[in-house]
Design an enzyme around this catalytic site. Sequence first.
Site, PDB file in Angstrom:
ATOM      1  N   GLU A 191      34.238 -12.287 -32.789  1.00 58.68           N
ATOM      2  CA  GLU A 191      33.085 -13.496 -33.043  1.00 58.68           C
ATOM      3  C   GLU A 191      33.298 -14.296 -33.492  1.00 58.68           C
ATOM      4  O   GLU A 191      32.340 -15.334 -33.540  1.00 58.68           O
ATOM      5  CB  GLU A 191      31.928 -12.213 -34.019  1.00 58.68           C
ATOM      6  CG  GLU A 191      31.773 -10.800 -33.341  1.00 58.68           C
ATOM      7  CD  GLU A 191      31.055 -11.557 -32.513  1.00 58.68           C
ATOM      8  OE1 GLU A 191      30.136 -12.045 -32.009  1.00 58.68           O
ATOM      9  OE2 GLU A 191      30.984 -10.204 -30.966  1.00 58.68           O
ATOM     10  N   TYR A 249      23.648 -14.525 -36.383  1.00 63.06           N
ATOM     11  CA  TYR A 249      24.478 -13.929 -35.664  1.00 63.06           C
ATOM     12  C   TYR A 249      25.325 -12.859 -35.075  1.00 63.06           C
ATOM     13  O   TYR A 249      25.867 -12.459 -35.271  1.00 63.06           O
ATOM     14  CB  TYR A 249      24.681 -14.697 -34.521  1.00 63.06           C
ATOM     15  CG  TYR A 249      25.308 -14.115 -33.334  1.00 63.06           C
ATOM     16  CD1 TYR A 249      25.120 -13.779 -32.673  1.00 63.06           C
ATOM     17  CD2 TYR A 249      27.336 -14.779 -33.336  1.00 63.06           C
ATOM     18  CE1 TYR A 249      25.855 -12.241 -30.696  1.00 63.06           C
ATOM     19  CE2 TYR A 249      27.344 -13.982 -32.062  1.00 63.06           C
ATOM     20  CZ  TYR A 249      27.344 -12.966 -31.068  1.00 63.06           C
ATOM     21  OH  TYR A 249      27.443 -12.540 -30.096  1.00 63.06           O
ATOM     22  N   ASP A 285      22.621 -14.363 -30.245  1.00 66.99           N
ATOM     23  CA  ASP A 285      22.819 -15.468 -29.614  1.00 66.99           C
ATOM     24  C   ASP A 285      22.493 -16.461 -28.516  1.00 66.99           C
ATOM     25  O   ASP A 285      21.754 -15.717 -28.125  1.00 66.99           O
ATOM     26  CB  ASP A 285      25.111 -15.661 -29.568  1.00 66.99           C
ATOM     27  CG  ASP A 285      24.695 -14.284 -27.967  1.00 66.99           C
ATOM     28  OD1 ASP A 285      24.036 -13.859 -27.662  1.00 66.99           O
ATOM     29  OD2 ASP A 285      26.060 -13.954 -27.328  1.00 66.99           O
TER      30      ASP A 285
END
Length: 381
Positions: free
Chosen positions: A71, A154, A172
Amino acid sequence: MPPAAAGLDNRSGICYNHVKAGSRCRNRRETGETMTDIAKFRENLLLWYKENGRPLPWRKDPTPYKILVSELMLQQTRADTVIPYFIRFTGEIPDIGALAAADDGRLLKLWQGLGYYGRALRLRKAAQRIAAEFREEIPSSLSGLLSLPGVGPYTAGAVASIAFGLPVPAVDGNVLRIAARLTASREDIAGPKAKKQAEELIGLLLSPDSPGDFNQALMDLGALVCLPGSSPACELCPVGFACEAYRLGIASGIPVRSRKKARGTESRTVLVVSAEGYYALTKRKETGLLAGLWEFPNLAGQLTKEQCRDYLLSLGLTFGQIKPLGTAKHVFSHLEWEMTGYLAAADKAAGIPGWVWASAEEIRLRYSVPSAFKSYLNMIL
Ligand code: SF4
């Protein structure tokens, strides 16, 4: 679970106000439309994901560590680009302990070419905090994740839902776009209101049983079907039945985006200085653009050969010819570098404050030189 009255309409897409206000939404009461079926939205999306989801390497064995690394790498970077970096990075630095102990050189070398290098340093800081405060276990709560450097809403949502099964949204850029289209929102997508609305909407639609798959399904929908600009493939979309922008035929005009500030331009003169089989490198400052990375000595402005000569002489270098290496351009998100390069063959690898001398092989293996210098780097490697 979302409130029973809030949801979708199977004939006319999502009304954001209706999702928020349930039966108090005047739009729907006046048109007499009935509310359906968040369950259908979830079911269609999850089924589509099962059949069409991307086989990304961090999805094979989704440990919290792999999800966290992926991520951070995926922030502002496409999955296709991230894949080889992720495989190499997690192969060489397999866990939080190793990441917390990784030195700058190794870390940045593994990140070289991926850009936004501050992410690598923040990832290591996060690992150091996890090692110090959480016994090397990535925290499984949203608040614990949000307390880590480099982890915003996020990333926290993605890790919490994918790695720990918490029912929290992960919004996102792709998911923002989908949410705006589902509700035909005219809010500026770059503004805080659009983000807040998207988080609320996705929070209501989210599958409480499979939040990780649901969030990943939306990410993939944004990457494969609900594409940016004029090319969403609405006829292939598993949630098209619920999409207001599709119903109105305006999907390609949404999201609405305020005009971006024009990107600035900077001229730089890059000096590839060689001596005795080595090349001169300098280290960038520890903060700001390309922080902590290595680069060829370079100066602001577009210098002539004579000005370069004067500069190198002022450092005490003696050398023969200076040859032009041509121009190159590098585009950052907010800035463009227009570079002019010169090659100077010095007589000796003299000690100059701030400079190191490295062979081409050492530069390849040990020094992280950002891709902004790719054109000149390729000439020596
Ligand atoms: Fe709506 Fe089309 Fe995007 Fe599906 S692909 S969410 S139908 S705009």
